[in-house]
Design an enzyme around this catalytic site. Sequence first.
Site, PDB file in Angstrom:
ATOM      1  N   ASP A  26       0.823  -1.207   0.000  1.00  0.00           N
ATOM      2  CA  ASP A  26       0.000   0.000   0.000  1.00  0.00           C
ATOM      3  C   ASP A  26       0.860   1.261   0.000  1.00  0.00           C
ATOM      4  OD1 ASP A  26      -2.553  -1.117  -0.038  1.00  0.00           O
ATOM      5  OD2 ASP A  26      -2.659  -1.291   2.133  1.00  0.00           O
ATOM      6  N   LEU A  27       1.832   1.316   0.900  1.00  0.00           N
ATOM      7  CA  LEU A  27       2.621   2.532   1.069  1.00  0.00           C
ATOM      8  C   LEU A  27       3.464   2.832  -0.165  1.00  0.00           C
ATOM      9  CD1 LEU A  27       3.742   1.990   4.774  1.00  0.00           C
ATOM     10  CD2 LEU A  27       1.977   3.552   3.939  1.00  0.00           C
TER      11      LEU A  27
END
Length: 407
Positions: free
Chosen positions: A180-181
């Site tokens: 995600d990051l």
Amino acid sequence: MSGPLSGIRVLDLSRVMAGPWSTQIMADLGAEVIKVERPGLGDDTRQWGPPWLKDKDGKPTAQSAYYLSANRGKHSVTIDLGSEEGQQLVRELAADCDILVENFKTGGLAKKGLGYDDLSKINPGLIYCSITGFGQTGPMASYPGYDYLVQAQAGLMSITGVADGNPGAGPQRVGMAVADLTTGMNATIAILSALHHRSKTGEGQYIDMALLDVQVSWLANQALNYFCSGDIPTRTGEYHPNLTPYQPFPTSDGQVVIAVGNDAQFRRLCEVLGCPDIPVDPRFENNPQRVAHRQELVGKICERTRTGTSREWMEKLVAVGVPCGPIQNISEVFDDPQVQARNMKLELEHPAIGPVPGIANPIKFSKTQQSYKKAPPLLGEDTDSVLSRVLGKSVDDIKALRDKGIV
């Protein structure tokens, strides 16, 4: 001076982590970010607790730590995207925005008349970024994607964890939502690149970001290890597959990480350890040889590092330019003098709930400063101001929308 993205307006139709992480970066850089959320529910992560932020009196609020981590600097507007009137509000907002970020399932917004093809007709300069688990094409395009699944499918878990044959062996997820990051970061890079293209041509464009693609790209040297050797990388636990010594070593009171990157550093390490004979041993004279004889070398170094404390070794090694450092927990990280000197913890005041802690954006500019203007918003706290300021809606217009449950 205001942030480098001052004057840029972002319409954030994303939730959870990858999209909100991207839009929070842009908010930090000075962009105005309008976060559209579901009335009454909001971003999924508003319910992802405990833990919950405590108010001025030390009592838990309804603000989850997870939500707070990725939503500072934004204006929360509640709009029912399932209604025609709500969809029309989004069209009106998109007409006056530079960037739109969304992470609905593939084709989800197009079914509502809010896809790129629809909105680019209204705003040809719009940069529209879709973030999904598996992208807009391919046999898995319609599948929902989550960080954990992507860490597994993209090979990251296969190289993370204790090596086979040792206690605790087995694939492990990374302790952060790295898919995600890193997707949020890559989305921001893509958006800013598209913004530069628009500055030259006036054209917006569509950006297709997939968690799987980003995580595969993040395999980096491990993928090249495979391409070049034909050997499938495996879990190596604490040591680096391409460098030695490059791992934690035991001391008399704990562990210290020693990360040797070249032969000169290795010679200095051995001098400090009191074993100058090791670098002239043919088994250890260069990095390829050290990697081939890792176990023998690590055993010799461990014999020496156990004779002193972690602090003693760190002081001695730093003095001669050998990279080393402690293994810290998160509490120790924010007590670290270097982290404090870099101002990596921040606190923003929210008028309703008091101080809200956060982690600072790591980018340091010499001329355009970071812009921490606003704590993570309560659900819908900016609905009236955005609808009136951006769309010119009257008090009566907004009341009518609220009475119908549209906002």
